[in-house]
Design a protein around this motif. Structure first.
Motif, short mmCIF file in Angstrom:
data_model
loop_
_atom_site.label_atom_id
_atom_site.label_comp_id
_atom_site.label_asym_id
_atom_site.label_seq_id
_atom_site.Cartn_x
_atom_site.Cartn_y
_atom_site.Cartn_z
N ARG A 141 0.83 -1.19 0.00
CA ARG A 141 0.00 0.00 0.00
C ARG A 141 0.87 1.25 0.00
O ARG A 141 1.93 1.28 0.59
CB ARG A 141 -0.90 0.03 1.24
CG ARG A 141 -1.95 -1.06 1.23
CD ARG A 141 -3.17 -0.62 0.48
NE ARG A 141 -4.17 -1.69 0.44
CZ ARG A 141 -5.33 -1.57 -0.15
NH1 ARG A 141 -5.65 -0.46 -0.77
NH2 ARG A 141 -6.20 -2.56 -0.17
N LYS A 142 0.37 2.30 -0.62
CA LYS A 142 1.10 3.56 -0.66
C LYS A 142 0.91 4.33 0.65
O LYS A 142 -0.15 4.30 1.24
CB LYS A 142 0.60 4.44 -1.82
CG LYS A 142 0.83 3.81 -3.19
CD LYS A 142 2.29 3.84 -3.55
CE LYS A 142 2.50 3.31 -4.98
NZ LYS A 142 3.90 3.21 -5.31
N ILE A 143 1.94 5.05 1.04
CA ILE A 143 1.84 5.95 2.18
C ILE A 143 0.96 7.13 1.78
O ILE A 143 1.02 7.60 0.66
CB ILE A 143 3.24 6.46 2.59
CG1 ILE A 143 4.16 5.29 2.93
CG2 ILE A 143 3.17 7.44 3.74
CD1 ILE A 143 3.73 4.50 4.12
N LEU A 144 0.13 7.63 2.72
CA LEU A 144 -0.71 8.77 2.42
C LEU A 144 0.14 9.98 2.04
O LEU A 144 1.23 10.17 2.57
CB LEU A 144 -1.58 9.12 3.64
CG LEU A 144 -2.67 8.12 4.00
CD1 LEU A 144 -3.36 8.58 5.29
CD2 LEU A 144 -3.69 7.99 2.89
N PRO A 145 -0.37 10.85 1.11
CA PRO A 145 0.40 12.02 0.72
C PRO A 145 0.65 12.96 1.90
O PRO A 145 -0.05 12.92 2.91
CB PRO A 145 -0.51 12.70 -0.32
CG PRO A 145 -1.41 11.62 -0.81
CD PRO A 145 -1.59 10.69 0.34
N LEU A 146 1.63 13.84 1.74
CA LEU A 146 1.98 14.80 2.77
C LEU A 146 0.79 15.73 3.02
O LEU A 146 0.15 16.20 2.08
CB LEU A 146 3.18 15.60 2.30
CG LEU A 146 3.96 16.40 3.33
CD1 LEU A 146 4.65 15.45 4.29
CD2 LEU A 146 4.99 17.27 2.63
N SER A 147 0.49 16.02 4.29
CA SER A 147 -0.65 16.87 4.64
C SER A 147 -0.17 18.21 5.19
O SER A 147 0.85 18.28 5.88
CB SER A 147 -1.54 16.18 5.66
OG SER A 147 -0.81 15.86 6.82
N ILE A 148 -0.90 19.27 4.87
CA ILE A 148 -0.58 20.62 5.33
C ILE A 148 -1.80 21.20 6.02
O ILE A 148 -2.92 21.12 5.49
CB ILE A 148 -0.17 21.53 4.15
CG1 ILE A 148 1.10 20.98 3.47
CG2 ILE A 148 0.06 22.96 4.61
CD1 ILE A 148 1.49 21.76 2.22
N LEU A 149 -1.61 21.77 7.20
CA LEU A 149 -2.68 22.46 7.92
C LEU A 149 -2.47 23.96 7.76
O LEU A 149 -1.42 24.49 8.11
CB LEU A 149 -2.67 22.08 9.40
CG LEU A 149 -3.59 22.90 10.33
CD1 LEU A 149 -5.04 22.78 9.90
CD2 LEU A 149 -3.41 22.46 11.77
N ILE A 150 -3.49 24.65 7.22
CA ILE A 150 -3.44 26.11 7.06
C ILE A 150 -4.35 26.73 8.12
O ILE A 150 -5.56 26.52 8.11
CB ILE A 150 -3.91 26.53 5.65
CG1 ILE A 150 -3.04 25.87 4.57
CG2 ILE A 150 -3.88 28.05 5.50
CD1 ILE A 150 -3.56 26.08 3.15
#
Length: 446
Positions: A141-150
């Motif tokens: 399985r792929k790792i979840l994409p990078l997340s950014i909190l604004i």
């Protein structure tokens, strides 16, 4: 009467539970345990479905084909042992990993019947999630994409930032107040936070203070967004607490994205760049790091080699002995490789049963010597159930290539061709990519 279609998954409004998230079937008759497992699994990014008795469990497993199953033993109609035995004897469901979660302690029987792992109640959240991540990694399985909190009060700027980052593959979460931003930071633990210096409800210093004092969020890099230059006092107050100060609307888009990508290298675990099963770097890290090494080697005219290592017939090993022993073997292979590389070398998990090693500033003859050493180390290690393998050992096919004007993608393709050639020749060998040999083979095939 027409039977209604089985419910595929519980609908929960967690923003991180995507349609493509793996489905976990919870087989459990205790309501409180069902609620607890559902909460923990959805928070971890999984979809969830339920079965309350043994017969329903078998029917839903066949219909839904879940990614993995958590199974209680004390069930009505059919107990967990009967369910496990029936699922593992059915070709349609035999490959679905099952984690026993029960007060009944009988690991030997569970593993004998084909369970992937065994957890005793009461539930330990970290252990359950860890087991599912091991299974997820083993299945590629792929790792979840990078997340950014604004955290930004101004909607126009939030939308502007989303337009920049979303096309780059980032997941974006937003909060318009400091309080909401702190709640989101704790809940989703993003890889990066972009924080407005002027918020309507809190001072930005207080937001930073709360985030940095919370053990679960203190390591998250923070970028300050501001419309004006900060005073010397402001900057001194922020020293050591933030990653960077960014002026609203005036920053270089490419520079900001590049800097956030660099953070993935600086904070590999938070960015999903560590393979959770083996502890080495993930395929996502490989793509970033190899591109950097290719650029560096090209610029400074340095040698660069790439090794791809694939375990021979490993799918048969896992099918015969189960995911549990397959994972143990992968962990040990990663450990053996890691103990036999230099400080400048980079080892990553390239795929389900394959690894890649980037060898910077290394001549081909030295890289070939290392490849042969890895081949011998793996072959001679006393893994479990060696006699079941084709060659009486766990062996590896290894492909080696060196940088000679290729792009990053071309370098990977050359290594994959060498690896395929090693496997075609029976495995348990090292093959070096040769452009001349490839051209000769093309001519012969015409």
């Amino acid at each position: 009467a027409v039977q209604p279609a089985p419910q595929e998954a519980i609908s929960l409004n967690f923003p991180w539970v995507k349609e493509t998230a793996p489905l976990i079937l919870i087989i459990e008759d205790d309501i409180q345990t069902i609620e607890l497992l559902t909460l923990l699994l959805t928070q971890a990014g999984y979809k969830v479905a339920h079965a309350r008795d043994g017969e329903e469990a078998i029917e839903k497993t066949r219909n839904l084909k879940p990614f993995a199953i958590t199974l209680d033993i004390l069930l009505p109609k059919k107990d967990g042992w009967e369910v496990l035995q029936e699922l593992k004897s059915d070709p349609l469901t035999s490959d679905i990993p099952v984690i026993i979660h029960s007060i009944v302690d009988n690991k030997e029987l569970a593993f004998a019947l084909g369970a992937a792992d065994y957890l005793l109640k009461p539930l330990h959240k970290e252990e359950l999630i860890s087991k599912l991540e091991e299974i997820s990694t083993a299945k590629g399985r792929k790792i979840l994409p990078l997340s950014i909190l604004i955290i930004e009060a101004e909607e126009e700027l939030t939308n502007y930032l989303k337009d920049i980052f979303e096309p780059q593959g980032f997941y974006i979460y937003t909060g318009t107040t400091g309080k909401r931003g702190i709640e989101l930071a704790t809940a989703i633990r993003p890889a990066v936070i972009l924080l407005d210096f002027t918020l309507p409800d809190m001072l930005s210093y207080d937001v930073i203070k709360e985030i940095k004092e919370n053990p679960s969020t203190r390591d998250i890099p923070i970028f300050i967004l501001t419309e004006r230059d900060l005073s010397v006092d402001d900057r001194l107050n922020l020293v050591g607490k933030i990653e960077r100060i960014v002026k609203k609307y005036s920053f270089d888009t490419k520079e900001l994205i590049s800097h956030i990508k660099e953070l993935e290298i600086l904070y590999p675990k938070r960015a999903g760049l560590i393979d959770e099963l083996t502890g080495v770097f993930s395929h996502r890290y490989f793509q970033i790091r190899l591109a950097q090494e290719v650029e560096r080697a090209t610029r400074y005219k340095l040698p660069l080699n790439l090794l791809l290592i694939d375990l021979d017939y490993f799918d048969q090993y896992v099918k015969k002995h189960g995911v549990y022993y397959g994972n143990l073997t992968l962990k040990k292979v990663a450990d053996l490789i890691r103990k036999n590389i230099r400080g400048s070398d980079v080892v990553v998990r390239y795929g389900g049963d394959s690894f890649a090693i980037i060898l910077p500033n290394t001549i081909v003859s030295a890289a070939l010597s290392m490849a042969n050493r890895f081949n011998a180390i793996i072959k001679n290690y006393p893994f479990m159930f060696l006699d079941s393998q084709v060659q009486g050992h766990i062996t590896a096919s290894i492909g080696l290539t060196f940088l000679d004007g290729q792009t990053t993608e071309e370098l990977i393709l050359c290594a994959e061709k060498a690896l395929a050639k090693a496997f075609q020749k029976g495995g348990d060998r090292v093959e070096v990519y040769s452009k001349e040999h490839e051209e000769k083979e093309k001519i012969l095939q015409q």
